[in-house]
Structure formats: C-alpha cells, structure tokens
Design a protein around this motif. Structure first.
Motif, short mmCIF file in Angstrom:
data_model
loop_
_atom_site.label_atom_id
_atom_site.label_comp_id
_atom_site.label_asym_id
_atom_site.label_seq_id
_atom_site.Cartn_x
_atom_site.Cartn_y
_atom_site.Cartn_z
N GLU A 58 0.84 -0.99 0.22
CA GLU A 58 0.31 0.05 -0.20
C GLU A 58 0.90 1.13 -0.26
O GLU A 58 1.92 1.38 0.54
N ASN A 59 0.29 2.13 -1.16
CA ASN A 59 1.33 3.57 -0.86
C ASN A 59 -0.33 4.34 -0.86
O ASN A 59 -1.03 4.32 -0.25
N GLU A 60 0.05 5.93 -0.67
CA GLU A 60 -1.29 6.92 -0.38
C GLU A 60 -1.87 6.55 -1.26
O GLU A 60 -3.13 7.04 -1.47
N LYS A 61 -1.60 6.36 -3.31
CA LYS A 61 -2.60 6.09 -3.96
C LYS A 61 -2.88 5.15 -4.38
O LYS A 61 -4.31 5.28 -4.62
N GLN A 62 -2.71 3.85 -3.64
CA GLN A 62 -3.18 2.81 -4.39
C GLN A 62 -2.94 1.47 -3.26
O GLN A 62 -1.36 1.73 -2.78
N VAL A 85 2.07 -14.80 -11.98
CA VAL A 85 1.50 -13.50 -11.06
C VAL A 85 0.45 -12.21 -11.86
O VAL A 85 1.06 -11.82 -12.75
N LEU A 86 -0.55 -13.07 -10.61
CA LEU A 86 -1.69 -11.61 -10.90
C LEU A 86 -1.29 -10.72 -10.58
O LEU A 86 -1.38 -10.60 -9.25
N ARG A 87 -1.19 -9.07 -11.32
CA ARG A 87 -0.86 -8.09 -10.31
C ARG A 87 -2.39 -7.44 -10.24
O ARG A 87 -2.69 -7.06 -11.12
N LEU A 88 -3.22 -7.21 -8.94
CA LEU A 88 -4.38 -6.13 -9.32
C LEU A 88 -3.64 -4.58 -8.40
O LEU A 88 -3.39 -4.78 -7.42
N THR A 89 -3.89 -3.81 -9.19
CA THR A 89 -4.04 -2.65 -8.97
C THR A 89 -5.98 -1.93 -8.23
O THR A 89 -6.10 -1.67 -9.43
N LEU A 90 -5.74 -1.39 -7.31
CA LEU A 90 -6.53 -1.45 -6.55
C LEU A 90 -6.54 0.20 -5.89
O LEU A 90 -5.94 0.76 -4.60
N PRO A 91 -7.13 0.89 -7.07
CA PRO A 91 -6.51 3.00 -6.60
C PRO A 91 -7.53 3.47 -5.35
O PRO A 91 -8.77 2.49 -4.75
N LYS A 92 -7.20 4.40 -4.78
CA LYS A 92 -8.10 4.53 -3.15
C LYS A 92 -8.52 5.95 -3.46
O LYS A 92 -8.74 6.36 -4.91
N ALA A 93 -9.84 6.34 -2.41
CA ALA A 93 -11.09 6.92 -3.11
C ALA A 93 -10.08 8.56 -3.35
O ALA A 93 -9.57 8.63 -2.27
N GLU A 94 -10.56 9.38 -4.03
CA GLU A 94 -10.05 11.14 -3.58
C GLU A 94 -9.69 11.04 -2.21
O GLU A 94 -9.37 11.74 -1.72
N LYS A 95 -11.02 10.92 -1.59
CA LYS A 95 -10.78 11.35 -0.21
C LYS A 95 -10.64 10.27 0.58
O LYS A 95 -9.92 10.78 1.80
N ALA A 96 -9.52 9.34 -0.12
CA ALA A 96 -8.88 8.59 0.78
C ALA A 96 -7.81 9.26 0.86
O ALA A 96 -6.39 8.37 1.95
N ILE A 97 -7.31 9.54 -0.05
CA ILE A 97 -5.77 10.00 -0.54
C ILE A 97 -5.74 11.16 0.62
O ILE A 97 -6.47 11.98 0.49
N PRO A 98 -4.53 11.22 1.43
CA PRO A 98 -3.76 12.14 2.77
C PRO A 98 -3.79 13.11 1.59
O PRO A 98 -2.67 12.94 0.39
N ARG A 99 -3.32 13.88 1.93
CA ARG A 99 -3.15 15.92 1.16
C ARG A 99 -2.52 16.64 2.08
O ARG A 99 -2.90 16.51 3.11
N GLN A 100 -1.89 17.66 2.17
CA GLN A 100 -1.72 18.29 2.90
C GLN A 100 -2.15 20.16 2.20
O GLN A 100 -2.64 20.32 1.33
N ILE A 101 -2.95 20.86 3.73
CA ILE A 101 -4.01 21.35 3.35
C ILE A 101 -3.02 23.39 3.64
O ILE A 101 -2.53 23.48 4.50
N ALA A 102 -2.36 24.44 2.46
CA ALA A 102 -1.71 24.64 2.58
C ALA A 102 -2.53 26.57 4.04
O ALA A 102 -3.85 26.14 3.62
N VAL A 103 -1.98 26.62 5.09
CA VAL A 103 -1.92 28.23 5.91
C VAL A 103 -1.73 29.31 5.59
O VAL A 103 -0.43 29.31 4.52
N ALA A 104 -2.82 29.96 4.76
CA ALA A 104 -2.46 31.71 4.35
C ALA A 104 -2.50 32.51 5.44
O ALA A 104 -2.94 32.30 6.85
N ALA A 105 -1.03 33.56 6.11
CA ALA A 105 -1.62 33.96 6.91
C ALA A 105 -2.10 35.18 6.67
O ALA A 105 -2.90 35.55 5.84
N GLY A 106 -2.52 35.82 8.15
CA GLY A 106 -3.51 36.75 7.68
C GLY A 106 -4.48 37.03 8.19
O GLY A 106 -5.66 38.20 8.54
#
Length: 134
Positions: free
Chosen positions: A36-40, A113-134
């Motif tokens: 498992e990684n962040e995207k799949q 070897v059977l390789r299945l790629t199971l992409p994660k749903a957008e809501k499950a992919i971690p992301r960073q949110i930028a913080v604006a000064a101000g």
C-alpha cells in the motif's frame, strides 16, 4: 542483534472449503502479497500455470473474488513425466472497504503472477492543506 531469517518457500496448499463443490478437482489458495502507498493498494497473487483467459475477477457488493484454472499441458497421446505445478483451480476472496475506488481497479497477469491495482478513492488520499497568513 539477531541474524536475519532465511526466506522460506511455501508450497501451495489445498483450500479446506466448507461449501459443496459443483465441479470436481482440487482448489488452491493463491499466496498473496499486498503493498500500500498513498494512492493505491497493489495485490500480487501467485497463480502459476494459469493463462490470462483462464482468470476470472468478480466484484460484487465490495467482495473481490479471484479465480484461475490451471489447464493440463500434455496432449491426448502424452503423459506427464515431471510437472512444476499441480492441476486445479485457484480461488481467493477479499472484502474491500470504501477506501478503494472500485470503478478503477486494474488487473494484469504476467509470468504466473496476477497484479491487481486498487486505486484509493479521492477522499482517502492524504493531502496537505496550505495555511495562509492573515
């Protein structure tokens, strides 16, 4: 510090299936590695002797089922002297959560070897949110 252990090879084993079989023959559980990684999520299932057209992958109500049929390689006038793998079927099931985007699952069979790629749903992919000064 202890010495690293040597990798152990496991022979395939027959599934102890409580359900009644509708077809004769042996059923095996394929050995599986899951990464498992962040995207799949990547699932690698060992299915030696199975051709791509003999693999079936079903997805129903979040239940992923993989199966594959090993066809005999000898002709009608031939007999086996030595075979690398037993003849039978592979079968294994996985329950998928809402983390997996089930509409984008991909599969590829190469060199047994059977390789299945199971992409994660957008809501499950971690992301960073930028913080604006101000």
């Amino acid at each position: 510090m202890s010495e690293p252990k040597e990798l152990q090879v496991k022979d395939k084993h027959e599934v102890a299936n409580p359900a009644e079989q509708t077809r004769p023959g042996v059923v095996f559980t394929p050995e599986v590695d899951i990464f498992e990684n962040e995207k799949q999520i990547n699932l690698l299932a060992d299915m030696p002797g199975v051709a791509p057209n003999d693999v079936k992958i079903d997805l129903n109500d979040g239940l992923l089922s993989i199966s594959g049929e090993v066809q005999p390689v000898e002709g009608k006038d031939e007999s086996d002297v030595l075979i690398e793998f037993e003849i039978g079927r592979y079968y294994r099931q996985f329950t998928l959560s809402e983390v997996v985007d089930q509409s984008k699952i991909e599969a590829k069979l190469e060199d047994g070897v059977l390789r299945l790629t199971l992409p994660k749903a957008e809501k499950a992919i971690p992301r960073q949110i930028a913080v604006a000064a101000g």
